[in-house]
Motif scaffolding. Structure first.
Motif, mmCIF file in Angstrom:
data_model
loop_
_atom_site.group_PDB
_atom_site.id
_atom_site.type_symbol
_atom_site.label_atom_id
_atom_site.label_comp_id
_atom_site.label_asym_id
_atom_site.label_seq_id
_atom_site.Cartn_x
_atom_site.Cartn_y
_atom_site.Cartn_z
ATOM 1 N N ASP A 88 0.845 -1.187 0.000
ATOM 2 C CA ASP A 88 0.000 0.000 0.000
ATOM 3 C C ASP A 88 0.883 1.240 0.000
ATOM 4 O O ASP A 88 1.556 1.530 0.990
ATOM 5 C CB ASP A 88 -0.909 -0.001 1.230
ATOM 6 C CG ASP A 88 -1.906 1.148 1.229
ATOM 7 O OD1 ASP A 88 -1.779 2.050 0.371
ATOM 8 O OD2 ASP A 88 -2.807 1.139 2.074
ATOM 9 N N LEU A 94 3.675 -0.926 6.956
ATOM 10 C CA LEU A 94 3.602 -2.354 6.658
ATOM 11 C C LEU A 94 4.376 -2.662 5.390
ATOM 12 O O LEU A 94 4.139 -2.059 4.336
ATOM 13 C CB LEU A 94 2.151 -2.817 6.484
ATOM 14 C CG LEU A 94 1.976 -4.270 6.008
ATOM 15 C CD1 LEU A 94 2.498 -5.252 7.053
ATOM 16 C CD2 LEU A 94 0.524 -4.569 5.670
ATOM 17 N N VAL A 96 5.873 -6.153 3.096
ATOM 18 C CA VAL A 96 5.722 -7.589 2.893
ATOM 19 C C VAL A 96 7.070 -8.147 2.471
ATOM 20 O O VAL A 96 7.705 -7.634 1.549
ATOM 21 C CB VAL A 96 4.643 -7.884 1.830
ATOM 22 C CG1 VAL A 96 4.641 -9.362 1.468
ATOM 23 C CG2 VAL A 96 3.263 -7.459 2.338
ATOM 24 N N ARG A 337 -9.786 -10.610 2.768
ATOM 25 C CA ARG A 337 -8.545 -9.834 2.836
ATOM 26 C C ARG A 337 -7.855 -9.818 1.469
ATOM 27 O O ARG A 337 -7.355 -8.775 1.040
ATOM 28 C CB ARG A 337 -7.621 -10.420 3.899
ATOM 29 C CG ARG A 337 -6.309 -9.657 4.112
ATOM 30 C CD ARG A 337 -6.502 -8.198 4.419
ATOM 31 N NE ARG A 337 -7.447 -7.955 5.511
ATOM 32 C CZ ARG A 337 -7.871 -6.752 5.872
ATOM 33 N NH1 ARG A 337 -7.452 -5.666 5.215
ATOM 34 N NH2 ARG A 337 -8.726 -6.614 6.869
ATOM 35 N N VAL A 341 -7.305 -6.161 -0.296
ATOM 36 C CA VAL A 341 -5.942 -5.713 -0.596
ATOM 37 C C VAL A 341 -5.770 -5.492 -2.092
ATOM 38 O O VAL A 341 -5.182 -4.491 -2.531
ATOM 39 C CB VAL A 341 -4.912 -6.728 -0.063
ATOM 40 C CG1 VAL A 341 -3.516 -6.430 -0.603
ATOM 41 C CG2 VAL A 341 -4.896 -6.718 1.458
ATOM 42 N N ALA A 349 -2.080 -11.438 -3.246
ATOM 43 C CA ALA A 349 -1.527 -12.281 -2.181
ATOM 44 C C ALA A 349 -2.056 -13.695 -2.308
ATOM 45 O O ALA A 349 -3.217 -13.915 -2.660
ATOM 46 C CB ALA A 349 -1.913 -11.717 -0.804
ATOM 47 N N THR A 353 -0.316 -15.834 2.572
ATOM 48 C CA THR A 353 0.092 -14.449 2.798
ATOM 49 C C THR A 353 -1.078 -13.619 3.294
ATOM 50 O O THR A 353 -0.920 -12.740 4.160
ATOM 51 C CB THR A 353 0.651 -13.860 1.489
ATOM 52 O OG1 THR A 353 1.710 -14.694 1.015
ATOM 53 C CG2 THR A 353 1.156 -12.449 1.691
ATOM 54 N N ALA A 354 -2.278 -13.915 2.783
ATOM 55 C CA ALA A 354 -3.468 -13.170 3.204
ATOM 56 C C ALA A 354 -3.780 -13.377 4.673
ATOM 57 O O ALA A 354 -4.331 -12.474 5.321
ATOM 58 C CB ALA A 354 -4.669 -13.570 2.348
ATOM 59 N N LEU A 357 -1.682 -10.773 6.321
ATOM 60 C CA LEU A 357 -2.229 -9.436 6.098
ATOM 61 C C LEU A 357 -3.468 -9.202 6.955
ATOM 62 O O LEU A 357 -3.673 -8.107 7.480
ATOM 63 C CB LEU A 357 -2.546 -9.247 4.617
ATOM 64 C CG LEU A 357 -1.333 -9.324 3.674
ATOM 65 C CD1 LEU A 357 -1.783 -9.216 2.224
ATOM 66 C CD2 LEU A 357 -0.315 -8.235 4.001
ATOM 67 N N GLU A 358 -4.284 -10.234 7.105
ATOM 68 C CA GLU A 358 -5.471 -10.106 7.959
ATOM 69 C C GLU A 358 -5.067 -9.973 9.426
ATOM 70 O O GLU A 358 -5.639 -9.161 10.163
ATOM 71 C CB GLU A 358 -6.381 -11.317 7.769
ATOM 72 C CG GLU A 358 -7.582 -11.380 8.713
ATOM 73 C CD GLU A 358 -8.561 -10.228 8.536
ATOM 74 O OE1 GLU A 358 -9.360 -9.984 9.463
ATOM 75 O OE2 GLU A 358 -8.537 -9.558 7.471
ATOM 76 N N HIS A 360 -2.332 -8.707 10.574
ATOM 77 C CA HIS A 360 -1.832 -7.353 10.755
ATOM 78 C C HIS A 360 -2.979 -6.365 10.839
ATOM 79 O O HIS A 360 -2.959 -5.435 11.673
ATOM 80 C CB HIS A 360 -0.901 -6.952 9.614
ATOM 81 C CG HIS A 360 -0.463 -5.524 9.670
ATOM 82 N ND1 HIS A 360 -1.092 -4.520 8.956
ATOM 83 C CD2 HIS A 360 0.540 -4.919 10.371
ATOM 84 C CE1 HIS A 360 -0.505 -3.372 9.218
ATOM 85 N NE2 HIS A 360 0.491 -3.578 10.058
ATOM 86 N N ALA A 375 5.133 -8.431 7.157
ATOM 87 C CA ALA A 375 4.311 -9.627 6.981
ATOM 88 C C ALA A 375 5.008 -10.571 6.019
ATOM 89 O O ALA A 375 5.536 -10.142 4.980
ATOM 90 C CB ALA A 375 2.930 -9.253 6.439
#
Length: 432
Positions: A88, A94, A96, A337, A341, A349, A353-354, A357-358, A360, A375
């Motif tokens: 983002d 954040l 990755v 998620r 995203v 993702a 990986t999701a 992200l969720e 987080h 992440a």
């Protein structure tokens, strides 16, 4: 350095013996008998993964035939990047850590390539053949097959659960040439994992085939996984002056344990949050303090479908290791998620990986503001196109290295989920 069993009933051994054995004779797991004191300034002076790995892992080979070989092993094994990306553009808190740029598109490439290069450095040859026995819920087997293909003196036997992995994953597990063999097991991942443990516990069978492991029960998998968490945390700390928090998708706890070990070694790592799928073992343990293994359940993040994580025994054996939180993410939340995203940032993702992200996203605003977060992105989303594409509404292209896998011929044998069936399969060696 010596390695001891988590159960304390097996002799301490040097690194080479621990790598070749896979697991101690008492059924436990190897850990260093004492963690080395690392010079943080020396680590900070390194650049890249291989350079850091050569310095960071050198003490773990001390006193063994591998002493002094860490730099060369890491230079050969870590020949692909692990970039930190910002999904983002509007959120610099954040990042990755993309761990899927190796030859099989998953973070398991780091451990598998490192382990097999250790075997090569030990002079593993046709006069001392070993059988690398590995249970996989998707990605480990592909990485092991790729790393082992064509390697003399080593046989790799991959067990995976029938009907519990993606079509691409299954093709990737079954496409490697000898000395790699794939066994499709009636049962779930925990069945496969139990078969591997039973094989190691059978001393006659283990001796006959010189069994060793490439699962995260092998200390040779954990050591290299520390390096990418260390590299990312050093880079973020150098830029921000703050220890980053880590959000790690996990099933069998190997990736998470590597991060916790890196933190114990003094790397600038803040809180560690584990992201799991709907399998509740770790979330319930963290909430209650009581560990209870249970049968795994199938999810769209299938590489994390583990109900009895082997590495919990190591986690319990590390007195100072602590997990700050465990977030359990079900399939609906994973899909939501991934979709959010992608729609907000364009980042694609994979389901695993999701989960990170969720997890987080569920952190408090205060926790997010206190420090940067990393992440883990554990697999290329194209490996799970059957899950990802319907969610984001567009195709996900396979990178060239993964696309080449589909042109390979598949070789696989089906076996029941019994120790006798595995023993019989090991007796019959497939050479073509």
């Amino acid at each position: 350095m010596l390695y001891q069993s988590t159960r304390g009933q097996a002799p301490k051994v040097t690194a080479d013996a621990a790598l070749k054995a896979g697991a101690p004779t008492d059924g436990g797991l190897y850990l260093p008998d004492a963690l080395p004191e690392l010079d943080l300034a020396s680590l900070k002076a390194t650049s890249g993964l291989a350079d850091l790995g050569g310095v960071m892992l050198a003490p773990f080979f001390a006193g063994s035939p591998l002493e002094g070989q860490a730099p060369a092993i890491c230079a050969d094994a870590f020949n692909f990047p692990a970039p930190l990306v910002q999904p983002d553009p509007g959120d610099d808190g954040l990042q990755v850590l993309e761990l899927f740029h190796g030859p099989t598109g998953a973070f398991k490439d780091f451990g598998a390539r490192f382990l097999f290069r250790c075997f090569s450095a030990l002079g593993q040859g046709s006069d001392t053949p070993i059988t690398v026995l590995v249970a996989t819920s998707g990605d480990t087997g592909g990485a092991v097959g790729c790393a082992a293909e064509g390697l003399p003196g080593t046989r790799a036997v991959i067990l995976f659960p029938k009907g519990r992995i993606s079509a691409f994953q299954e093709h990737q597990l079954c496409c490697w040439e000898p000395p790699v063999e794939a066994l499709r097991v009636e049962g779930d991942f925990d069945t496969c994992q139990a078969l591997v443990k039973a094989a190691f516990a059978d001393k006659a069978l283990s001796a006959e085939h010189a069994l060793t492991s490439a699962n995260s029960i092998s200390i040779g998998r954990l050591l290299p996984q520390m390096v990418y968490w260390a590299r990312a945390s050093l880079d973020v700390f150098a830029r921000t002056g703050k220890k980053p928090g880590l959000v790690i998708p996990t099933g069998n706890l190997g990736n998470a344990l590597a991060a916790l070990l890196a933190r114990e070694l003094g790397l600038p790592i803040g809180p560690v949050v584990l992201a799991t799928n709907a399998n509740a073992t770790l979330a319930d343990w963290h909430a209650s303090g009581q560990y209870e293994a249970r049968p795994s359940i199938a999810t769209i993040a299938n590489a994390m479908d583990v109900g009895a994580p082997s590495n919990f025994e190591r986690l319990a054996g590390l007195a100072e290791a602590r997990v700050e939180a465990v977030e359990r993410v079900d399939d609906d939340a994973i899909r939501a998620r991934m979709k959010q995203v992608f729609e907000q940032t364009g980042y694609v993702a994979c389901p695993h990986t999701a989960t990170a992200l969720e997890a987080h996203a569920r952190l408090s605003d205060g926790a997010k503001a206190e420090r940067p977060w990393i992440a883990g992105a554990t697999a290329h989303p194209a490996k799970f196109a059957d899950v990802v594409e319907p969610v984001i509404g567009q195709a996900v292209a396979l990178p060239p290295g993964l696309a080449d896998v589909l042109d390979r011929k598949v070789r696989v044998r089906d076996i029941p989920g019994t120790a006798a069936a595995l023993a019989a399969a090991l007796e019959t060696r497939v050479t073509a």
